[in-house]
Write a protein that holds these residues in place. Structure first.
Motif, PDB file in Angstrom:
ATOM      1  N   ASP A  91      11.857 -19.067 -15.730  1.00 37.42           N
ATOM      2  CA  ASP A  91      11.807 -19.622 -17.268  1.00 37.42           C
ATOM      3  C   ASP A  91      12.019 -18.593 -18.188  1.00 37.42           C
ATOM      4  O   ASP A  91      12.856 -18.933 -19.318  1.00 37.42           O
ATOM      5  CB  ASP A  91      10.396 -20.266 -17.285  1.00 37.42           C
ATOM      6  CG  ASP A  91      10.085 -21.237 -16.615  1.00 37.42           C
ATOM      7  OD1 ASP A  91      11.013 -22.241 -16.448  1.00 37.42           O
ATOM      8  OD2 ASP A  91       8.941 -21.430 -15.785  1.00 37.42           O
ATOM      9  N   SER A  98      15.127 -18.841 -21.077  1.00 37.63           N
ATOM     10  CA  SER A  98      15.024 -18.563 -22.420  1.00 37.63           C
ATOM     11  C   SER A  98      15.613 -17.382 -23.128  1.00 37.63           C
ATOM     12  O   SER A  98      15.579 -17.137 -24.194  1.00 37.63           O
ATOM     13  CB  SER A  98      13.472 -18.623 -22.439  1.00 37.63           C
ATOM     14  OG  SER A  98      13.015 -17.085 -22.002  1.00 37.63           O
ATOM     15  N   LEU A 140       6.429 -19.215 -23.802  1.00 37.35           N
ATOM     16  CA  LEU A 140       7.874 -18.545 -23.913  1.00 37.35           C
ATOM     17  C   LEU A 140       8.065 -18.057 -25.280  1.00 37.35           C
ATOM     18  O   LEU A 140       8.296 -16.860 -25.546  1.00 37.35           O
ATOM     19  CB  LEU A 140       8.789 -19.650 -23.917  1.00 37.35           C
ATOM     20  CG  LEU A 140       9.078 -20.459 -22.369  1.00 37.35           C
ATOM     21  CD1 LEU A 140       9.980 -21.588 -22.490  1.00 37.35           C
ATOM     22  CD2 LEU A 140       9.728 -19.166 -21.580  1.00 37.35           C
ATOM     23  N   GLU A 168       5.975 -24.174 -23.817  1.00 35.94           N
ATOM     24  CA  GLU A 168       6.582 -23.739 -24.868  1.00 35.94           C
ATOM     25  C   GLU A 168       5.597 -22.480 -25.567  1.00 35.94           C
ATOM     26  O   GLU A 168       6.334 -21.628 -25.941  1.00 35.94           O
ATOM     27  CB  GLU A 168       6.680 -24.659 -25.968  1.00 35.94           C
ATOM     28  CG  GLU A 168       7.669 -25.864 -25.675  1.00 35.94           C
ATOM     29  CD  GLU A 168       7.129 -26.706 -24.379  1.00 35.94           C
ATOM     30  OE1 GLU A 168       5.930 -26.774 -24.017  1.00 35.94           O
ATOM     31  OE2 GLU A 168       8.011 -27.142 -23.577  1.00 35.94           O
TER      32      GLU A 168
END
Length: 418
Positions: free
Chosen positions: A370, A374, A405, A402
């Protein structure tokens, strides 16, 4: 029928078969000792004048294993649930040039076989058909006197097999017997020679000593007889402060109920050494990686749960989900009791463990993949970054992928600015 009853019945059948074939045969050693002490024997051994090849012929090659034919020992396999019986030919031993095994054996008589054994209480035979004890070495009297006495010359017995030095302590502690003075003197004088024995055998004997309920008496005997100085010098008290640490360790050991070997070893070591030094002990004894890692982990974290309510969830949760948590809680419980503190905090931790697994250990919000997707390039900081995100998740600071991140990018910017 219990496993013990099945093995006892099989041990009786082994004696009957050997007798029916024209040989002498008796139960021998520890099973006789335990029976006379009113204990349930852990296993049964049979001694006979039948030679190994004759034992195999009587019971069949498919039902026997030559586990130590050179020393006259054949293992006879029993029916399901009965285990196996070691059948040994009466023998006398030649020199023990390696301090562990005889260079050769000569098949002999029951009296000579008893004379080559280690301690009088282990040199007894029992005839289960006529219900009589054969005692050539005074073992019954020493059972009555509650003495651990070497058969014959104790120095000679210890020279033959140096592991007997540790076995003497184990038996004295486990049975709450005293060491007979000449046996004790020889043991103290020869203690350093235990290092002739392989580390694996020393470790196996120490495991039996430390998991036994009489472990505190055993550790004191190890120190008094100089054996601890040879195999575990870390715990030997040379000044008052070290003696206080040993006394504290023993108070904790006394309160452990049916501990694993890593738990009891960690409890003994943690007042004296850190995790790295604990690993050095484990390497010296050639313990398995699993046992070594668990022992060192317990030493490293032995005080981590002293005040668990003061910890952030991100500090407490990784301990609670660790494989060794039951041992760690048992160690904290015993330590609290030894120090006169209540153990409500241990009960509180155990109540947390009763939560559903998904509540106690929710899946991480993000993975390394992930982060890569990103736009965060892989590097050595990934591991630390994922850990900081995980801590924030556990502490309730973020709740979604979310959120995670966004936090990852913010932390990266802060690190760059710093």
């Amino acid at each position: 029928m219990t496993c013990h009853e099945a093995q006892r019945r099989f041990a009786l059948q082994v004696v009957k078969r050997l007798r029916a074939s024209g040989f002498e045969a008796y139960w021998a050693g520890g099973c006789v000792r335990d029976q006379l002490l009113g204990r349930v024997p852990k296993d049964y051994d049979v001694a006979t004048n039948a030679r190994p090849e004759q034992v195999r012929k009587i019971f069949g090659y498919r039902r026997t294993v030559a586990v130590g034919a050179a020393f006259g020992v054949i293992s006879v396999l029993g029916p399901k649930g009965a285990g196996q019986i070691e059948v040994a030919t009466f023998r006398r031993d030649a020199e023990y040039s390696d301090g562990r095994h005889p260079d050769e054996v000569v098949f002999s008589s029951p009296a000579e076989d008893a004379a080559r054994r280690d301690f009088t209480i282990n040199g007894l035979f029992y005839d289960p058909l006529e219900h009589r004890v054969l005692d050539f070495v005074g073992g019954q009297a020493d059972l009555q006197r509650r003495l651990i006495r070497a058969i014959g010359d104790p120095r000679q017995r210890f020279r033959e097999d140096k592991l007997r030095l540790l076995r003497a302590v184990r038996f004295a502690a486990a049975f709450e017997f005293e060491l007979e003075p000449r046996t004790r003197e020889a043991l103290c004088d020869m203690a350093s020679e235990i290092l002739v024995v392989s580390p694996e055998r020393i470790a196996a004997e120490m495991e039996r000593i430390l998991v036994d309920p009489h472990r505190v008496r055993a550790v004191r005997l190890l120190c008094e007889t100089n054996l601890a100085a040879a195999i575990l010098p870390e715990i030997v008290p040379h000044e008052p402060a070290a003696q206080r640490r040993l006394d504290h360790a023993l108070a904790v050991l006394e309160r452990l109920a049916e501990p694993s070997f890593p738990l009891v070893l960690a409890a003994l070591l943690c007042p004296f050494v850190d995790a790295e030094a604990t690993l050095a002990v484990c390497r010296r004894w050639r313990l398995s990686n699993r046992c070594s890692d668990r022992t060192a982990w317990l030493v490293r974290n032995h005080a981590a749960l002293r005040d668990p309510r003061s910890l952030r969830w991100s500090q407490l949760q990784p301990l609670l989900v660790s494989e060794g948590i039951d041992d760690l809680l048992a160690l904290e419980q015993a330590t609290s009791e030894a120090e006169g503190r209540d153990a409500n905090h241990v009960a509180w931790c155990r109540s947390l463990l009763a939560q559903p697994r998904e509540a106690l250990d929710p899946p991480p919000l993000v993975t390394g993949d992930d982060l890569l997707q990103s736009g965060i390039r892989p590097g050595p900081e990934y591991r630390l970054l994922l850990q900081r995100i995980r801590d924030a998740q556990l502490d309730g600071e973020i709740r979604t992928r979310e959120d995670a991140l966004r936090l990852a990018h913010r932390l990266r910017e802060q690190d760059k600015a710093g």
